[in-house]
Enzyme design. Structure first.
Site, PDB file in Angstrom:
ATOM      1  CB  THR A  29     -23.085  56.508 -20.775  1.00  0.00           C
ATOM      2  OG1 THR A  29     -24.281  56.306 -20.022  1.00  0.00           O
ATOM      3  CG2 THR A  29     -23.463  56.846 -22.207  1.00  0.00           C
ATOM      4  CD  GLU A  63     -26.730  62.621 -20.901  1.00  0.00           C
ATOM      5  OE1 GLU A  63     -26.322  62.725 -19.744  1.00  0.00           O
ATOM      6  OE2 GLU A  63     -27.558  61.780 -21.265  1.00  0.00           O
TER       7      GLU A  63
HETATM    8  N1  HSE Z   1     -28.255  56.740 -26.619  1.00  0.00           N
HETATM    9  C1  HSE Z   1     -27.346  56.704 -25.514  1.00  0.00           C
HETATM   10  C2  HSE Z   1     -26.533  55.431 -25.593  1.00  0.00           C
HETATM   11  C3  HSE Z   1     -28.147  56.741 -24.241  1.00  0.00           C
HETATM   12  O1  HSE Z   1     -27.127  54.385 -25.839  1.00  0.00           O
HETATM   13  O2  HSE Z   1     -25.318  55.482 -25.423  1.00  0.00           O
HETATM   14  C4  HSE Z   1     -27.315  56.704 -23.002  1.00  0.00           C
HETATM   15  O3  HSE Z   1     -28.173  56.684 -21.893  1.00  0.00           O
END
Ligand code: HSE
Length: 308
Positions: free
Chosen positions: A183, A130
């Protein structure tokens, strides 16, 4: 067993109030991966489909092989594997696409190696995958993808993962508009510090959401999905976000917020019957604004990644 085929489901991270600490798995969509032993002592990506040519075949850059490599490093092992990955969900969607691929890789490798690790022990390896994809090793997608259900990450150091109860009536509508939000970019818009009064509101909701799951209180669950941290900053990355959210709430959703880092938007529903109207109302907003979208309706997937 010389090869194994697995399915790793999509996930909804954050759940509004639990930025980086909560997530759940849904039934569809998901990624399929076939892993086979090879004699080359190397991780080789043979084929990737469904990614529009965007994913790297370089084993040091692909989330699947980076995740598997971190597991082999821990075992001090140089076993080679061939990877065939079928992406069956969009990249940059907020549905945990990179997490699903990482999870599929480590889960399949663990099966072929005779299960030296439990599913929970695989979480850090999937997090390594990830990290290559999103620049951050959060676990709120990989943990529910591996374990299924609704997950709370109490602590990252040391990793402390808690499985929360799943109310039988809880259904999700997830709408994925055809716009890409990476992201990395969605994390870059977040403030590094938040004021104390914002933190107070956020942790009040996170705790109340958890209490709602334990007491099966759908009203409490619904009113706790409030995000004062990520949603205010990220809403601007998703066209018509507020209109879609209003449409969901007006048509009966008990809550609505951004799925992971977006652009997908999730709504929580009290029972499956409510989900039809809610999904139609959400999709209609995108359609009328000329944006194509996919709709997924699902209960919470309690099993996570599995052999197919
Ligand atoms: N918690 C992470 C974010 C999840 O919100 O950046 C990304 O899928």
């Amino acid at each position: 067993m010389k090869s194994v085929k697995v399915f790793a489901p999509a996930t909804v991270a954050n759940l509004g109030c639990g930025f980086d600490v909560m997530g759940l798995a849904i039934d569809v969509p998901g990624d399929e991966l076939m892993l086979s032993f090879n004699k080359d002592k190397k991780l080789i990506i043979k084929k990737i489909t469904g990614d529009g040519g965007k994913l790297s075949y370089n084993a040091k850059k692909n989330t699947v092989t980076v995740a598997i490599q971190s597991m082999l490093d821990e075992m001090k092992m140089s076993q080679g594997f061939d990877v065939v990955l079928k992406k069956k969900m969009p990249l940059g969607s907020g549905l945990g696409s990179s997490a699903a691929s990482s999870v599929a890789g480590v889960f399949a490798a663990n099966v072929l190696l005779g299960k030296p690790f439990s599913k929970k022990e695989l979480v850090p390896f999937a997090m390594a995958g990830e990290k290559v994809a999103s620049g951050s090793a959060h676990a709120d997608n990989v943990a529910p993808c591996l374990l299924g259900g609704i997950i709370l990450i109490r602590s990252y150091e040391p990793l402390d993962i808690i499985q929360l109860p799943v109310p039988a009536k809880l259904y999700l509508v997830v709408v994925h508009p055809h716009v890409e939000v990476l992201t990395k970019d969605a994390r870059a818009v977040l403030k590094k510090n938040i004021p104390l009064n914002t933190a107070v509101r956020q942790w009040g909701n996170t705790a109340a959401f958890t209490a709602g799951l334990f007491s099966n209180d759908m009203d409490l669950i619904g009113r706790s999905v409030e995000d004062h941290v990520a949603e205010p900053a990220r809403a601007a990355l998703i066209p018509h976000f507020h209109e879609v959210k209003n449409a969901a709430l007006e048509s009966g959703a008990i809550a609505c917020s951004i799925s992971g880092s977006g652009p997908s938007i999730f709504a929580l529903c009290n029972g499956k019957n409510a989900s039809g109207n809610i999904s139609k109302a959400m999709k209609k907003v995108f359609t009328k604004n000329g944006i194509q979208s996919e709709v997924y309706i699902s209960s919470v997937n309690k099993n996570g990644v599995r052999i197919i």
